[in-house]
Design a protein around this motif. Sequence first.
Motif, PDB file in Angstrom:
ATOM      1  N   ILE A 169       0.840  -1.197   0.000  1.00  0.00           N
ATOM      2  CA  ILE A 169       0.000   0.000   0.000  1.00  0.00           C
ATOM      3  C   ILE A 169       0.874   1.245   0.000  1.00  0.00           C
ATOM      4  O   ILE A 169       0.557   2.252  -0.639  1.00  0.00           O
ATOM      5  CB  ILE A 169      -0.980  -0.028   1.188  1.00  0.00           C
ATOM      6  N   GLY A 170       2.003   1.196   0.696  1.00  0.00           N
ATOM      7  CA  GLY A 170       2.918   2.330   0.722  1.00  0.00           C
ATOM      8  C   GLY A 170       3.538   2.621  -0.630  1.00  0.00           C
ATOM      9  O   GLY A 170       3.941   3.750  -0.909  1.00  0.00           O
ATOM     10  N   ARG A 171       3.627   1.625  -1.493  1.00  0.00           N
ATOM     11  CA  ARG A 171       4.215   1.820  -2.811  1.00  0.00           C
ATOM     12  C   ARG A 171       3.223   2.393  -3.824  1.00  0.00           C
ATOM     13  O   ARG A 171       3.617   2.789  -4.924  1.00  0.00           O
ATOM     14  CB  ARG A 171       4.751   0.494  -3.336  1.00  0.00           C
ATOM     15  N   LEU A 172       1.942   2.448  -3.472  1.00  0.00           N
ATOM     16  CA  LEU A 172       0.939   2.994  -4.377  1.00  0.00           C
ATOM     17  C   LEU A 172       1.158   4.504  -4.525  1.00  0.00           C
ATOM     18  O   LEU A 172       1.561   5.181  -3.574  1.00  0.00           O
ATOM     19  CB  LEU A 172      -0.466   2.739  -3.862  1.00  0.00           C
ATOM     20  N   THR A 173       0.866   4.997  -5.704  1.00  0.00           N
ATOM     21  CA  THR A 173       0.995   6.433  -5.917  1.00  0.00           C
ATOM     22  C   THR A 173      -0.183   7.137  -5.268  1.00  0.00           C
ATOM     23  O   THR A 173      -1.294   6.634  -5.195  1.00  0.00           O
ATOM     24  CB  THR A 173       1.023   6.764  -7.416  1.00  0.00           C
ATOM     25  N   SER A 174       0.068   8.332  -4.796  1.00  0.00           N
ATOM     26  CA  SER A 174      -1.006   9.104  -4.191  1.00  0.00           C
ATOM     27  C   SER A 174      -1.428  10.191  -5.153  1.00  0.00           C
ATOM     28  O   SER A 174      -0.717  10.562  -6.087  1.00  0.00           O
ATOM     29  CB  SER A 174      -0.537   9.729  -2.875  1.00  0.00           C
ATOM     30  N   GLY A 175      -2.605  10.709  -4.947  1.00  0.00           N
ATOM     31  CA  GLY A 175      -3.102  11.780  -5.798  1.00  0.00           C
ATOM     32  C   GLY A 175      -4.160  11.276  -6.758  1.00  0.00           C
ATOM     33  O   GLY A 175      -4.533  10.105  -6.767  1.00  0.00           O
ATOM     34  N   PRO A 176      -4.653  12.185  -7.598  1.00  0.00           N
ATOM     35  CA  PRO A 176      -5.717  11.812  -8.520  1.00  0.00           C
ATOM     36  C   PRO A 176      -5.206  10.911  -9.641  1.00  0.00           C
ATOM     37  O   PRO A 176      -4.011  10.885  -9.958  1.00  0.00           O
ATOM     38  CB  PRO A 176      -6.201  13.144  -9.065  1.00  0.00           C
ATOM     39  N   SER A 177      -6.121  10.191 -10.238  1.00  0.00           N
ATOM     40  CA  SER A 177      -5.774   9.337 -11.373  1.00  0.00           C
ATOM     41  C   SER A 177      -5.416  10.204 -12.573  1.00  0.00           C
ATOM     42  O   SER A 177      -5.952  11.299 -12.742  1.00  0.00           O
ATOM     43  CB  SER A 177      -6.962   8.440 -11.729  1.00  0.00           C
ATOM     44  N   PRO A 178      -4.517   9.721 -13.431  1.00  0.00           N
ATOM     45  CA  PRO A 178      -4.189  10.497 -14.620  1.00  0.00           C
ATOM     46  C   PRO A 178      -5.392  10.546 -15.560  1.00  0.00           C
ATOM     47  O   PRO A 178      -6.111   9.566 -15.714  1.00  0.00           O
ATOM     48  CB  PRO A 178      -3.034   9.727 -15.240  1.00  0.00           C
ATOM     49  N   SER A 179      -5.600  11.715 -16.154  1.00  0.00           N
ATOM     50  CA  SER A 179      -6.714  11.834 -17.087  1.00  0.00           C
ATOM     51  C   SER A 179      -6.303  11.276 -18.436  1.00  0.00           C
ATOM     52  O   SER A 179      -5.132  11.282 -18.806  1.00  0.00           O
ATOM     53  CB  SER A 179      -7.134  13.305 -17.230  1.00  0.00           C
ATOM     54  N   GLY A 180      -7.233  10.757 -19.116  1.00  0.00           N
ATOM     55  CA  GLY A 180      -6.957  10.175 -20.426  1.00  0.00           C
ATOM     56  C   GLY A 180      -8.170   9.385 -20.893  1.00  0.00           C
ATOM     57  O   GLY A 180      -9.252   9.481 -20.326  1.00  0.00           O
ATOM     58  N   PRO A 181      -7.987   8.645 -21.961  1.00  0.00           N
ATOM     59  CA  PRO A 181      -9.138   7.872 -22.457  1.00  0.00           C
ATOM     60  C   PRO A 181      -9.613   6.848 -21.420  1.00  0.00           C
ATOM     61  O   PRO A 181      -8.793   6.155 -20.804  1.00  0.00           O
ATOM     62  CB  PRO A 181      -8.604   7.193 -23.694  1.00  0.00           C
ATOM     63  N   GLY A 182     -10.888   6.814 -21.216  1.00  0.00           N
ATOM     64  CA  GLY A 182     -11.469   5.882 -20.265  1.00  0.00           C
ATOM     65  C   GLY A 182     -11.566   6.408 -18.851  1.00  0.00           C
ATOM     66  O   GLY A 182     -12.024   5.746 -17.961  1.00  0.00           O
ATOM     67  N   HIS A 183     -11.107   7.655 -18.623  1.00  0.00           N
ATOM     68  CA  HIS A 183     -11.188   8.222 -17.286  1.00  0.00           C
ATOM     69  C   HIS A 183     -12.153   9.366 -17.263  1.00  0.00           C
ATOM     70  O   HIS A 183     -12.258  10.160 -18.105  1.00  0.00           O
ATOM     71  CB  HIS A 183      -9.818   8.727 -16.808  1.00  0.00           C
TER      72      HIS A 183
END
Length: 75
Positions: free
Chosen positions: A61-75
């Motif tokens: 869990i500590g290795r997961l990136t924090s912050g919003p998901s990157p925008s792009g197709p499908g988001h």
Amino acid sequence: MSSQRAWATLLLVLAICVFVFGQGGVEAARAFPKDAVAGDDHLAMYASVYEKAKLTMECWIGRLTSGPSPSGPGH
């Protein structure tokens, strides 16, 4: 002829079912030793497995990136 063959097949299947299900309870292939869980050692073993799993999950869990998901197709 075909009805005699059907009856013979049905009787054979029924005989096999009676034989299989009439054997009684299933016994264990290998008996579990009674002294394996007699002491408190098994509790310590399970606690250490739990702690290792907990630490591993915290690391993942500590290795997961924090912050919003990157925008792009499908988001």
